[in-house]
Design an enzyme around this catalytic site. Structure first.
Site, PDB file in Angstrom:
ATOM      1  N   ALA A  75       0.820  -1.221   0.000  1.00  0.00           N
ATOM      2  CA  ALA A  75       0.000   0.000   0.000  1.00  0.00           C
ATOM      3  C   ALA A  75       0.850   1.265   0.000  1.00  0.00           C
ATOM      4  CB  ALA A  75      -0.948  -0.005   1.201  1.00  0.00           C
ATOM      5  N   THR A  76       2.043   1.222   0.596  1.00  0.00           N
ATOM      6  CA  THR A  76       2.909   2.411   0.575  1.00  0.00           C
ATOM      7  C   THR A  76       3.266   2.772  -0.864  1.00  0.00           C
ATOM      8  OG1 THR A  76       3.831   2.103   2.790  1.00  0.00           O
ATOM      9  CG2 THR A  76       5.196   3.307   1.221  1.00  0.00           C
ATOM     10  N   GLN A 183      -6.614  -0.617   5.257  1.00  0.00           N
ATOM     11  CA  GLN A 183      -7.275  -1.167   6.441  1.00  0.00           C
ATOM     12  C   GLN A 183      -8.706  -1.639   6.180  1.00  0.00           C
ATOM     13  OE1 GLN A 183      -6.027  -1.750   9.436  1.00  0.00           O
ATOM     14  NE2 GLN A 183      -4.042  -0.740   9.261  1.00  0.00           N
ATOM     15  N   SER A 203      -3.505  -3.541   0.359  1.00  0.00           N
ATOM     16  CA  SER A 203      -2.336  -4.175   0.975  1.00  0.00           C
ATOM     17  C   SER A 203      -2.595  -5.658   1.197  1.00  0.00           C
ATOM     18  CB  SER A 203      -2.055  -3.494   2.320  1.00  0.00           C
ATOM     19  OG  SER A 203      -1.142  -4.250   3.077  1.00  0.00           O
ATOM     20  N   CYS A 328       4.201   1.826  12.100  1.00  0.00           N
ATOM     21  CA  CYS A 328       5.226   2.588  11.384  1.00  0.00           C
ATOM     22  C   CYS A 328       5.781   3.725  12.228  1.00  0.00           C
ATOM     23  CB  CYS A 328       4.647   3.134  10.092  1.00  0.00           C
ATOM     24  SG  CYS A 328       3.816   1.837   9.164  1.00  0.00           S
TER      25      CYS A 328
END
Length: 404
Positions: A75-76, A183, A203, A328
């Protein structure tokens, strides 16, 4: 029962055994290990077919066309590709972007980078419930706004944004809408045929798939254009070069298929366990839920225990794998920027714990957690002079502290 008990499903999920089993078939010599881009032999064809199946499984999860799914490393990367890709492609149209102060760092830091490149970013304040009010969102929109990036479910407090209504608003204003669904994908029903989302980050490791794999949904009608951020062999229709990791993609596909099939039953179980946990601790004095309790993903419970110092609470709960913020930023001793944005004091933000429940959580584990929490809070408050003052009726907000 295995200790510590895992209550950190929002940080990552274990790979579902069914997913792991499937992935094992795509790595070794006796499996399908070929490069999906190798068009000249069977090894490549079989790998490409496996990737195509997985692409359709991910698309089915959100009711998209399989051609709208771009595989990424997570996802980043999806957030970076969506935000920078749109900004760079559409910059002649405008250089204004809207996001919120409670986004994941993968969105906030990407926006900060664009600010260094000359873009203007508006960071919206949430309401006290953690949700961005629609009127605040609409007021921030301008003629030169090209992109709104907003998370579906917040990773720390679990609140859910109404992406249907926000999508309608964006479409009416001609603004591209990117949703970070790290999420929510695989946990909440999403239908991109109904919801006017243009880009969506997904993700793998947040829905019982492997780490290091994700996807970006890129709408075809109306067509959304992106400037590639990774250059090379032109894979993924030129949007994301790099040899496709067949075993991880197969894992993501299988995780998506399982999530779609089990979503309703998973959520019913998780909801019951979340309620069981909250009912077991809500009567502890000065205990508060952070974020809207109704408009929230059921697997997330973020609670502040007033007059308890956060780090000592984490140590007291050593038999529970929980976090005090996102994974994170959990190495930082700063209070959570998400909770601060809700208007919580540093002290309240520091005394908050995120419990996140998932597919493999049991009633026995929840009951064990309730016992530990009840015992620990009492002990820690007995040692706290602030608790004593509070119980004596002292208004701590009016106390002037002398700094030595």
């Amino acid at each position: 029962m295995k200790l510590p008990i895992y209550f950190d499903y929002a940080a990552t999920t274990p790979v579902d055994p069914r997913v792991a089993q499937k992935m094992m078939q795509y790595m070794t010599m006796d499996g399908i290990f070929g490069n999906p881009a190798s068009r000249s032999h069977r090894y490549g064809w079989q790998a490409e077919e496996a990737v195509d199946v997985a692409r359709s499984q991910v698309a089915d999860l959100i009711n998209a066309d399989h051609r709208e799914i771009v595989f990424t490393s997570g996802a980043t990367e999806s957030n970076n590709l969506a935000i920078k890709g749109v900004a760079h492609f559409y910059q002649k149209k405008g250089k204004h972007i809207i996001t919120s102060k409670t986004e994941h760092k993968a969105v906030l830091d990407t926006c900060r980078q664009l600010e260094r490149e000359g873009f203007e970013v508006t960071y919206l304040e949430p309401g006290v419930n953690g949700i961005i009010p629609m009127e605040r969102l609409e007021a921030a929109m301008r003629d030169d706004t090209i992109l709104l990036s907003l998370m579906h479910v917040n990773n720390e407090i679990g609140v859910v944004h109404d992406i249907d209504a926000i999508g309608e608003l964006c479409r009416s204003k001609g603004i591209i809408f990117h949703v970070d669904a790290a999420q929510s994908a695989g946990k909440l029903p999403i239908d991109v045929q109904i919801t006017k989302v243009d880009l969506m980050s997904i993700s793998g490791h947040k829905m019982y798939g492997p780490k290091g794999i994700g996807a970006l949904y890129v709408r075809r009608k109306p067509r959304i254009r992106l400037e590639s951020q990774m250059h090379g062999g032109g894979h993924e229709r030129g949007m994301r070069s790099g040899t496709l990791a067949t075993h991880q993609i197969v894992g993501l596909g299988e995780a998506a298929a399982i999530a779609k099939a089990d979503m309703e039953s998973d959520n019913a179980r998780i909801h019951a366990l979340r309620d069981r946990l909250w009912n077991g601790i809500k009567d502890i004095e000065e205990t508060y839920v952070n974020g809207d309790f109704e408009q929230r993903y059921c697997g997330n419970l973020n609670v502040s225990f007033n007059f308890v110092e956060g780090e000592s609470l984490m140590m007291a709960l050593k038999d529970l794998a929980v976090s005090s913020g996102s994974a994170c930023t959990s190495a930082s001793l700063e209070p959570s920027y998400v909770l601060r944005a809700l208007g919580l004091s540093d002290e309240m933000a520091h005394s908050s714990i995120r419990f996140s429940i998932g597919r493999f959580t049991t009633e026995e584990e929840v009951d064990y957690a309730i016992g530990i929490i009840q015992g620990s809070i009492g002990k820690l408050r007995e040692m706290s002079p602030l608790w004593e003052m509070f119980k004596d009726g002292v208004d701590l907000s009016k106390v002037e502290w002398v700094h030595h």
